[in-house]
Design a protein around this motif. Structure first.
Motif, short mmCIF file in Angstrom:
data_model
loop_
_atom_site.label_atom_id
_atom_site.label_comp_id
_atom_site.label_asym_id
_atom_site.label_seq_id
_atom_site.Cartn_x
_atom_site.Cartn_y
_atom_site.Cartn_z
N VAL A 147 0.84 -1.20 0.00
CA VAL A 147 0.00 0.00 0.00
C VAL A 147 0.87 1.25 0.00
O VAL A 147 0.63 2.20 -0.75
CB VAL A 147 -0.95 -0.01 1.22
N ILE A 148 1.91 1.25 0.83
CA ILE A 148 2.79 2.42 0.91
C ILE A 148 3.49 2.67 -0.41
O ILE A 148 3.50 3.79 -0.95
CB ILE A 148 3.83 2.23 2.03
N LEU A 149 4.08 1.63 -0.98
CA LEU A 149 4.90 1.84 -2.18
C LEU A 149 4.06 2.21 -3.39
O LEU A 149 4.46 3.06 -4.20
CB LEU A 149 5.77 0.61 -2.46
N GLY A 166 9.77 13.20 0.40
CA GLY A 166 10.11 12.18 1.39
C GLY A 166 9.17 11.00 1.35
O GLY A 166 9.59 9.84 1.56
N PHE A 167 7.89 11.25 1.05
CA PHE A 167 6.92 10.17 0.94
C PHE A 167 7.24 9.29 -0.26
O PHE A 167 7.18 8.06 -0.19
CB PHE A 167 5.52 10.75 0.81
N VAL A 168 7.61 9.90 -1.39
CA VAL A 168 8.01 9.14 -2.57
C VAL A 168 9.26 8.30 -2.25
O VAL A 168 9.35 7.12 -2.63
CB VAL A 168 8.29 10.07 -3.75
N ALA A 169 10.20 8.90 -1.53
CA ALA A 169 11.40 8.16 -1.14
C ALA A 169 11.06 7.01 -0.19
O ALA A 169 11.63 5.92 -0.29
CB ALA A 169 12.40 9.11 -0.47
N ILE A 229 12.00 2.78 -0.04
CA ILE A 229 12.51 2.02 1.10
C ILE A 229 11.59 0.86 1.43
O ILE A 229 12.03 -0.26 1.70
CB ILE A 229 12.68 2.95 2.32
N ALA A 230 10.27 1.10 1.40
CA ALA A 230 9.30 0.04 1.66
C ALA A 230 9.44 -1.09 0.65
O ALA A 230 9.37 -2.27 1.00
CB ALA A 230 7.88 0.60 1.64
N ALA A 231 9.63 -0.73 -0.64
CA ALA A 231 9.78 -1.74 -1.67
C ALA A 231 11.03 -2.58 -1.43
O ALA A 231 11.01 -3.81 -1.54
CB ALA A 231 9.86 -1.07 -3.04
#
Length: 572
Positions: A214-216, A361-364, A368-370
């Motif tokens: 969901v995050i990525l 930062g959210f895109v970054a 990291i989540a991926a």
């Protein structure tokens, strides 16, 4: 061949300078809070769903539903290579980069049609488990386990590189204990990943993967739409509208095969297709579900979730390439965009669009989540190969569940340590590092899975000959191209960084499965025909994998035909 394609093909080492040009490398409070909170959530989920038995540790109790498993497949699959590396390859090498989109997507159709349900009906814990029991061979099991561990190691180096590069944007160039900022980020991110995995096992990792997906995907799609709209690139559908940039980006981006010939494109795409079907951390997802129907549907859901990002990556690459050319400098030529900048082109595009720091930062954070999601899957399969397939089946057959879980957790720590050390000075860009693992999976494991499920006369001798052949064919181009980049045998390498340019041209490390797979199929089939057929019980197990009769949630093909819950026999 341009530097971008050469790096992607493993023909040149990574840039000496790891800091991506143009990236705002500084500490940013809001993104740091966002990422720290996200990492904290992963740790909490790992603790809440911690496991103490082997069922939960390796296959999540076979309790995962199709949508949740589809999300886990998506997160497990869309690594830093997909979130960051695929856009990087398209940006630096244009049309050649599309071979990754084609290869990684097509592989799932083969999994859906030929392998997902059959693997679930076979019903073991791990990919080496399948190899060992299907071919009645502890030697084959050991080769499969070692290959699985090696795939996890090579694949995870690319994920660690992605974590480190993206972490630079959020936390800055904060060197700790004599390490550079990039190296410090790699150590910190890998420590957190290893921390929650040692607690959670497959059950907690799967729950985390659903959250990570969901995050990525939200971060990637939100970044794409906002970057496209804010720069006037797109209004409604950036996936189509980015085509208007083709004439401005130059022939290196849009003209077919200008950055690499037909053969390299086909070799890369083919290796990625068969590699997808041979990756242990992908195939183990079919063991975590209740039955074969759920395995099929989770593959459909997973492919749908994956395509949301894959259809978007070329557009993001185009936007990032144009912004880089406008704000930083020429993308192609000498010096052109470095591999480090290419690997963060998604984050760079958001930053160069002058978007709010928290949004970039959210895109970054999505990157990291991926990376963490895929690393989790790799480490679980690598540790299960050591604990279940080597320790339990080959070293200590009387090992208790507690001992197996302990060895598994120690294996996760060991894999994390050696991966972190290798990622401190990576030898290639993210997508290239990952592709080496795909070539290995395609050359060694895919033929065994496919023939093992679809030709009942494949026997132990054929499997051992085929796996050995695959390992040899994969190793030779790796020595030719990758080993010199670490300073080993560098004296034998030419000016282009490879020992034999002719070998690199026809058997590239990034696409060696094009040569290896047909050869392994031929060797396996030939040796199987020339030696005695496998036992009748083994043939019955293969037939059971295709039977329309339903099976119990915890039942294996062997149990279905014999009712025996004991271990499979080994002939060698």
């Amino acid at each position: 061949m341009t530097p971008g394609v050469a790096a992607a093909a493993g023909l040149v080492p990574a840039q000496a300078g790891i800091l991506p040009e143009g990236l705002n490398v500084s500490f940013k409070l809001l993104p740091a809070i966002l990422v720290s909170g996200m990492l904290g959530i992963f740790l909490v989920i790992g603790y809440v769903f911690k496991v103490a038995d082997t069922e939960g540790m390796w296959v999540a109790g076979r309790s995962i539903g199709n949508v949740e498993n589809g999300m886990a497949i998506g997160a497990n699959w869309m690594s830093a290579a997909s979130y960051l590396g695929m856009a990087a390859l398209i940006a630096t090498s244009g049309f050649y980069g599309l071979s990754f989109v084609v290869g990684w997507s097509t592989g799932y159709f083969i999994l859906l049609i030929f392998m997902a349900a059959q693997m679930r009906r076979f019903g073991k814990y791990t990919a080496p488990d399948f190899v060992g029991d299907r071919f009645n061979s502890d030697t084959a099991r050991a080769i499969g386990a070692i290959t699985t561990f090696l795939i996890g190691f090579v694949y995870a180096i690319g994920q660690a590189r992605g974590m480190g590069l993206v972490g630079l944007y959020i936390f800055g160039d904060l060197g700790l204990l004599g390490l550079s900022g990039y190296q410090s980020m790699v150590v910190a991110m890998m420590a957190i990943t290893v921390g929650y995995l040692t607690l959670s096992g497959m059950l907690g990792a799967t729950k985390n993967m659903a959250v990570q997906y969901v995050i990525l995907i939200v971060a990637f799609l939100a970044g794409l739409y906002v970057v496209g709209f804010s720069n006037g690139y797109s209004t409604v559908l950036p996936h189509i509208e980015y085509g208007a940039l083709f004439s401005e980006l130059g022939r290196e981006f849009s003209e077919p095969f200008v950055n690499g010939g037909y053969y390299l494109w086909i070799a890369t795409a083919f290796s990625l297709v068969v590699g997808t079907c041979g990756l242990p951390h992908v195939l183990v997802r079919f063991y975590t579900v209740e039955n074969e129907r759920t395995a099929r549907w989770s593959t459909v859901w997973g492919l749908g979730f994956i395509c949301l990002l894959y259809f978007s990556a070329p557009a993001f690459a185009a936007f990032g390439t144009d912004l880089y050319a406008s704000e930083i400098g020429p993308v192609y030529g000498d010096p052109g965009m470095t591999t480090a900048a290419g690997d963060v082109i998604v984050v760079l595009a958001a930053q160069l669009s002058n978007l709010p720091t928290w949004f970039v930062g959210f895109v970054a954070a999505g990157g990291i989540a991926a990376a963490i999601a895929t690393t989790a899957g790799l480490f679980i399969t690598g540790s299960s190969a050591i604990s279940h397939d080597i320790y339990k089946n080959l070293i200590n057959e009387d090992a208790t569940q507690r001992q197996q879980v302990l060895v598994g957790r120690l294996s996760i720590v060991a894999l994390g340590v050696i991966t972190t050390l290798a990622a401190l000075d990576p030898a290639a860009p993210i997508a290239a590092l990952v592709s080496y693992a795909f070539s290995l999976a395609g050359a060694v494991l895919f033929p065994m899975f496919f023939l093992g499920l679809w030709w009942e006369n494949t026997n132990r001798q054929g499997a051992l000959a085929g796996m050995t052949t695959g390992l040899i064919v994969w190793t030779i181009p790796m020595i030719n191209e990758v080993v010199p980049s670490y300073g080993i045998l560098s004296g034998a390498a030419g000016s282009d960084g490879v020992i034999s340019p002719l070998l690199a041209q026809w058997v590239p490390a990034i696409g060696s499965a094009l040569v290896a797979v047909p050869l392994v199929f031929a060797v396996t089939i030939g040796v199987s025909l020339a030696t005695p057929e496998p036992p009748e019980k083994t043939k019955q197990m293969v037939r059971q994998c295709h039977s329309p009769e339903p099976m119990g949630q915890q039942q294996t093909a062997e149990e279905a035909i014999t009712g025996d819950d004991g271990p499979s026999p080994a002939d060698d």
